[in-house]
Design an enzyme around this catalytic site. Structure first.
Site, PDB file in Angstrom:
ATOM      1  N   LYS A  52       0.838  -1.206   0.000  1.00  0.00           N
ATOM      2  CA  LYS A  52       0.000   0.000   0.000  1.00  0.00           C
ATOM      3  C   LYS A  52       0.873   1.257   0.000  1.00  0.00           C
ATOM      4  CE  LYS A  52      -3.741  -2.543   2.228  1.00  0.00           C
ATOM      5  NZ  LYS A  52      -4.498  -2.882   3.456  1.00  0.00           N
ATOM      6  N   GLN A  96      -4.232  -1.691   9.725  1.00  0.00           N
ATOM      7  CA  GLN A  96      -4.209  -3.033   9.137  1.00  0.00           C
ATOM      8  C   GLN A  96      -4.754  -4.054  10.132  1.00  0.00           C
ATOM      9  OE1 GLN A  96      -3.448  -3.499   5.933  1.00  0.00           O
ATOM     10  NE2 GLN A  96      -3.826  -5.702   6.025  1.00  0.00           N
ATOM     11  N   ASP A 119     -10.808   2.711   4.523  1.00  0.00           N
ATOM     12  CA  ASP A 119     -11.073   1.268   4.478  1.00  0.00           C
ATOM     13  C   ASP A 119     -12.574   0.991   4.425  1.00  0.00           C
ATOM     14  OD1 ASP A 119      -9.099  -0.678   4.296  1.00  0.00           O
ATOM     15  OD2 ASP A 119      -8.431  -0.400   6.362  1.00  0.00           O
TER      16      ASP A 119
HETATM   17  N1  GUN Z   1      -6.801  -7.087   6.501  1.00  0.00           N
HETATM   18  C1  GUN Z   1      -7.199  -7.837   5.461  1.00  0.00           C
HETATM   19  N2  GUN Z   1      -7.737  -7.047   4.503  1.00  0.00           N
HETATM   20  C2  GUN Z   1      -7.678  -5.794   4.958  1.00  0.00           C
HETATM   21  C3  GUN Z   1      -8.067  -4.532   4.408  1.00  0.00           C
HETATM   22  O1  GUN Z   1      -8.619  -4.413   3.313  1.00  0.00           O
HETATM   23  N3  GUN Z   1      -7.812  -3.440   5.188  1.00  0.00           N
HETATM   24  C4  GUN Z   1      -7.244  -3.551   6.405  1.00  0.00           C
HETATM   25  N4  GUN Z   1      -7.061  -2.438   7.094  1.00  0.00           N
HETATM   26  N5  GUN Z   1      -6.875  -4.685   6.938  1.00  0.00           N
HETATM   27  C5  GUN Z   1      -7.085  -5.806   6.216  1.00  0.00           C
END
Ligand code: GUN
Length: 291
Positions: A52, A96, A119
């Site tokens: 990211k 995350q 998110d």
């Molecule tokens: N863990 C697995 N997928 C995601 C996501 O799309 N965003 C976040 N923040 N954590 C995750």
């Protein structure tokens, strides 16, 4: 059978965003700024967060990576979120998941300012999505919809079977696929660990979203001819022949399913990169909406 090439389409999306960011710079405006919070050192989470941050650099976004020990208290993490909420330079906040067991995902997600909830996990963002109101849509389901849209797949009237009911993927994609949109307008069945006749339901599906996190769960005998297959799974399976020591496996047994279907997403290179592209789009929206 056609591959839905998430790597290629995500690159198109990032290229378009890069041009839009360059335009912001020309106009003397601020560029989008994503703050990513990583708690602990889960290998998969590290990989995702690094991807990211790299995507931010590629598109001209600013990013800040905040790494925290897995022993951090819930209160201290909530304070970090509070500081990011009030930092006027930060447009998007991403924490995350998963978080260590002693920290409540719910409390942390609820603490994020909804104008920075890129998110799309905050209950208000989810509520808006359910009602079809413009909001941040969770990145993985958003990325899947962008992929279907790019390939001009007309899903109207299809029976979509979603396997998995997580807040991050299964539940939101079921809402999006059933919405009065294009792609969308599907009749949706959500299957989960308690579903009795999973194979029969999958065999009826025109479109299957496999999002349960079990490597190679969906086998050829569960899929009807010409179905569309979206594989959300990405599990690390030990593999001594790989330098990393593991191979990435989707939830779909590709060798059996691919010959039967009309479209399929590969793993890696399908839904994963689209998730990142969707996150970038959400962060860009957060930045633009603010100005
Ligand atoms: N863990 C697995 N997928 C995601 C996501 O799309 N965003 C976040 N923040 N954590 C995750």
């Amino acid at each position: 059978m056609q591959i839905l090439d998430g790597l290629l389409i995500s690159q198109h999306i990032k290229d378009a965003l890069k041009l839009q960011v360059a335009q912001l710079v020309t106009e003397g405006k601020k560029v989008p700024h994503l703050a990513a919070v990583l708690v602990g050192n889960n290998g998969a989470s590290e990989t995702y967060v690094n991807a990211k941050v790299k995507a931010c650099a590629e598109t001209g976004f600013k990013s800040t990576l905040i790494r925290l020990e897995d022993t951090i208290s819930e209160n201290r993490l909530l304070n970090v979120i509070g500081e990011l909420n009030t930092d006027i330079d930060v447009d998007g906040i991403l924490v995350q998941l998963p978080l260590p067991k002693h920290i409540s995902d719910e409390k942390v997600i609820n603490a994020i300012d909804i104008s920075k909830d890129v998110d799309g996990f905050h209950p208000i963002s989810i509520g808006k999505m359910v009602q079809g109101i413009s909001t941040f849509v969770p990145a993985t389901p958003h990325g899947i919809m962008l992929l279907l849209e790019h390939y001009k797949i007309d899903t109207r009237g299809m029976h979509a079977v979603v396997v998995g009911r997580s807040n991050i993927v299964g539940r939101p994609i079921s809402i999006l696929l059933s919405s009065n949109t294009n792609p969308g307008n599907c009749t949706v069945t959500i299957c989960h660990s308690q579903t009795k006749n999973l194979r029969e339901l999958c065999l009826q599906a025109d479109l299957i979203v496999a999002a349960l996190g079990k490597p190679e769960f969906l086998t050829g005998d569960m899929v009807k001819e010409n179905a569309i297959i979206i594989d959300v799974g990405i599990t690390r399976v030990p593999d001594a022949s790989k330098k990393s020591g593991f191979a990435l496996k989707g939830d779909v047994k590709f060798s059996e399913v691919a010959p039967k279907c009309s479209y399929i997403t590969p793993v890696p290179g399908g839904v994963g990169p689209m998730t990142i592209a969707a996150l970038m789009k959400n962060t860009f929206k957060a930045c633009i909406d603010k100005n």
